[in-house]
Write a protein that holds these residues in place. Structure first.
Motif, PDB file in Angstrom:
ATOM      1  N   ILE A   1      74.533  59.150  33.485  1.00  0.00           N
ATOM      2  CA  ILE A   1      73.418  59.674  32.704  1.00  0.00           C
ATOM      3  C   ILE A   1      72.457  58.524  32.465  1.00  0.00           C
ATOM      4  O   ILE A   1      72.870  57.443  32.039  1.00  0.00           O
ATOM      5  CB  ILE A   1      73.882  60.212  31.334  1.00  0.00           C
ATOM      6  CG1 ILE A   1      74.898  61.333  31.508  1.00  0.00           C
ATOM      7  CG2 ILE A   1      72.686  60.689  30.511  1.00  0.00           C
ATOM      8  CD1 ILE A   1      75.546  61.750  30.199  1.00  0.00           C
ATOM      9  N   GLN A   2      71.189  58.761  32.748  1.00  0.00           N
ATOM     10  CA  GLN A   2      70.147  57.793  32.407  1.00  0.00           C
ATOM     11  C   GLN A   2      69.200  58.450  31.421  1.00  0.00           C
ATOM     12  O   GLN A   2      68.749  59.572  31.646  1.00  0.00           O
ATOM     13  CB  GLN A   2      69.360  57.371  33.642  1.00  0.00           C
ATOM     14  CG  GLN A   2      70.142  56.527  34.604  1.00  0.00           C
ATOM     15  CD  GLN A   2      69.293  56.049  35.764  1.00  0.00           C
ATOM     16  OE1 GLN A   2      68.360  56.701  36.191  1.00  0.00           O
ATOM     17  NE2 GLN A   2      69.630  54.895  36.282  1.00  0.00           N
ATOM     18  N   THR A   3      68.918  57.768  30.337  1.00  0.00           N
ATOM     19  CA  THR A   3      67.967  58.275  29.369  1.00  0.00           C
ATOM     20  C   THR A   3      67.165  57.120  28.805  1.00  0.00           C
ATOM     21  O   THR A   3      67.657  55.993  28.725  1.00  0.00           O
ATOM     22  CB  THR A   3      68.677  59.071  28.247  1.00  0.00           C
ATOM     23  OG1 THR A   3      67.698  59.701  27.433  1.00  0.00           O
ATOM     24  CG2 THR A   3      69.580  58.202  27.405  1.00  0.00           C
ATOM     25  N   PHE A   4      65.927  57.399  28.455  1.00  0.00           N
ATOM     26  CA  PHE A   4      65.054  56.410  27.843  1.00  0.00           C
ATOM     27  C   PHE A   4      64.917  56.756  26.372  1.00  0.00           C
ATOM     28  O   PHE A   4      64.716  57.924  26.026  1.00  0.00           O
ATOM     29  CB  PHE A   4      63.678  56.419  28.505  1.00  0.00           C
ATOM     30  CG  PHE A   4      63.726  55.945  29.928  1.00  0.00           C
ATOM     31  CD1 PHE A   4      63.583  54.604  30.234  1.00  0.00           C
ATOM     32  CD2 PHE A   4      63.932  56.839  30.962  1.00  0.00           C
ATOM     33  CE1 PHE A   4      63.639  54.157  31.532  1.00  0.00           C
ATOM     34  CE2 PHE A   4      63.988  56.406  32.275  1.00  0.00           C
ATOM     35  CZ  PHE A   4      63.843  55.062  32.566  1.00  0.00           C
TER      36      PHE A   4
ATOM     37  N   MET B   1      61.188  50.253  24.034  1.00  0.00           N
ATOM     38  CA  MET B   1      61.846  51.332  24.741  1.00  0.00           C
ATOM     39  C   MET B   1      63.011  50.742  25.526  1.00  0.00           C
ATOM     40  O   MET B   1      62.949  49.621  26.013  1.00  0.00           O
ATOM     41  CB  MET B   1      60.848  52.025  25.671  1.00  0.00           C
ATOM     42  CG  MET B   1      61.442  53.153  26.480  1.00  0.00           C
ATOM     43  SD  MET B   1      60.238  54.002  27.534  1.00  0.00           S
ATOM     44  CE  MET B   1      59.535  55.112  26.346  1.00  0.00           C
ATOM     45  N   TYR B   2      64.072  51.535  25.648  1.00  0.00           N
ATOM     46  CA  TYR B   2      65.272  51.109  26.355  1.00  0.00           C
ATOM     47  C   TYR B   2      65.705  52.176  27.352  1.00  0.00           C
ATOM     48  O   TYR B   2      65.552  53.368  27.110  1.00  0.00           O
ATOM     49  CB  TYR B   2      66.426  50.880  25.377  1.00  0.00           C
ATOM     50  CG  TYR B   2      66.235  49.680  24.512  1.00  0.00           C
ATOM     51  CD1 TYR B   2      66.664  48.416  24.925  1.00  0.00           C
ATOM     52  CD2 TYR B   2      65.635  49.788  23.267  1.00  0.00           C
ATOM     53  CE1 TYR B   2      66.494  47.307  24.128  1.00  0.00           C
ATOM     54  CE2 TYR B   2      65.462  48.676  22.461  1.00  0.00           C
ATOM     55  CZ  TYR B   2      65.895  47.443  22.898  1.00  0.00           C
ATOM     56  OH  TYR B   2      65.720  46.342  22.108  1.00  0.00           O
ATOM     57  N   LEU B   3      66.279  51.712  28.457  1.00  0.00           N
ATOM     58  CA  LEU B   3      66.980  52.572  29.396  1.00  0.00           C
ATOM     59  C   LEU B   3      68.452  52.458  29.063  1.00  0.00           C
ATOM     60  O   LEU B   3      69.009  51.359  29.045  1.00  0.00           O
ATOM     61  CB  LEU B   3      66.745  52.127  30.837  1.00  0.00           C
ATOM     62  CG  LEU B   3      67.690  52.721  31.896  1.00  0.00           C
ATOM     63  CD1 LEU B   3      67.538  54.230  31.983  1.00  0.00           C
ATOM     64  CD2 LEU B   3      67.444  52.069  33.247  1.00  0.00           C
ATOM     65  N   ILE B   4      69.076  53.584  28.755  1.00  0.00           N
ATOM     66  CA  ILE B   4      70.520  53.610  28.529  1.00  0.00           C
ATOM     67  C   ILE B   4      71.142  54.310  29.727  1.00  0.00           C
ATOM     68  O   ILE B   4      70.831  55.458  30.024  1.00  0.00           O
ATOM     69  CB  ILE B   4      70.887  54.331  27.218  1.00  0.00           C
ATOM     70  CG1 ILE B   4      70.233  53.613  26.042  1.00  0.00           C
ATOM     71  CG2 ILE B   4      72.407  54.388  27.057  1.00  0.00           C
ATOM     72  CD1 ILE B   4      70.465  54.291  24.712  1.00  0.00           C
ATOM     73  N   GLN B   5      72.011  53.597  30.409  1.00  0.00           N
ATOM     74  CA  GLN B   5      72.671  54.104  31.601  1.00  0.00           C
ATOM     75  C   GLN B   5      74.161  54.179  31.300  1.00  0.00           C
ATOM     76  O   GLN B   5      74.782  53.165  30.965  1.00  0.00           O
ATOM     77  CB  GLN B   5      72.395  53.154  32.758  1.00  0.00           C
ATOM     78  CG  GLN B   5      72.817  53.660  34.102  1.00  0.00           C
ATOM     79  CD  GLN B   5      72.352  52.715  35.183  1.00  0.00           C
ATOM     80  OE1 GLN B   5      72.695  51.540  35.177  1.00  0.00           O
ATOM     81  NE2 GLN B   5      71.564  53.225  36.109  1.00  0.00           N
ATOM     82  N   SER B   6      74.709  55.373  31.392  1.00  0.00           N
ATOM     83  CA  SER B   6      76.118  55.597  31.060  1.00  0.00           C
ATOM     84  C   SER B   6      76.858  56.139  32.269  1.00  0.00           C
ATOM     85  O   SER B   6      76.366  57.036  32.944  1.00  0.00           O
ATOM     86  CB  SER B   6      76.239  56.620  29.928  1.00  0.00           C
ATOM     87  OG  SER B   6      75.430  56.256  28.845  1.00  0.00           O
ATOM     88  N   ILE B   7      78.039  55.601  32.515  1.00  0.00           N
ATOM     89  CA  ILE B   7      78.925  56.108  33.559  1.00  0.00           C
ATOM     90  C   ILE B   7      80.155  56.638  32.834  1.00  0.00           C
ATOM     91  O   ILE B   7      80.846  55.883  32.148  1.00  0.00           O
ATOM     92  CB  ILE B   7      79.289  55.011  34.568  1.00  0.00           C
ATOM     93  CG1 ILE B   7      78.024  54.449  35.204  1.00  0.00           C
ATOM     94  CG2 ILE B   7      80.251  55.560  35.621  1.00  0.00           C
ATOM     95  CD1 ILE B   7      78.246  53.221  36.041  1.00  0.00           C
TER      96      ILE B   7
END
Length: 107
Positions: free
Chosen positions: A57-60, A1-7
């Motif tokens: 945006i943070q999504t797993f 699993m990954y945390l994707i953090q986008s600005i």
């Protein structure tokens, strides 16, 4: 699993979240942020804005969704004008995750 953090730019939030939903990524946390990147702000006339409004945006995602999610965010968030400030995407491995309600470990 990954945390994707986008600005990303605020005007791109709808395009990015809609594009993620199209590939099956629905769960996310969105919030407004203020900051600056390599461009060190924005000069308009004689005024220098050192911090600019952005959206985070943070999504797993599962391992098999990571590449598709990153490329979807990159494509939907890009303005295409070649200017600085389109944003950044960070990908972090998640070591453990739990559901509070049930106590189940999700990895």
């Amino acid at each position: 699993m990954y945390l994707i953090q986008s600005i990303i730019r605020p005007e791109k939030i709808g395009e990015v979240t809609d594009a993620l939903a199209e590939i099956g990524v629905y769960g996310m946390t969105k919030f407004p942020v203020i900051g600056r990147g390599k461009q060190s702000g924005l000069k308009v006339g004689n005024t220098m804005y050192k911090e600019l409004p952005k959206e985070m945006i943070q999504t797993f995602v599962d391992d098999d969704q990571k590449d598709a999610a990153v490329s979807t965010i990159m494509k939907a968030a890009r303005t295409g004008d070649g200017n600085h400030g389109d944003g950044r995407v960070f990908v972090l491995p998640v070591v453990e995750a739990y559901t509070i309600r049930s106590g189940d470990q999700n990895i």
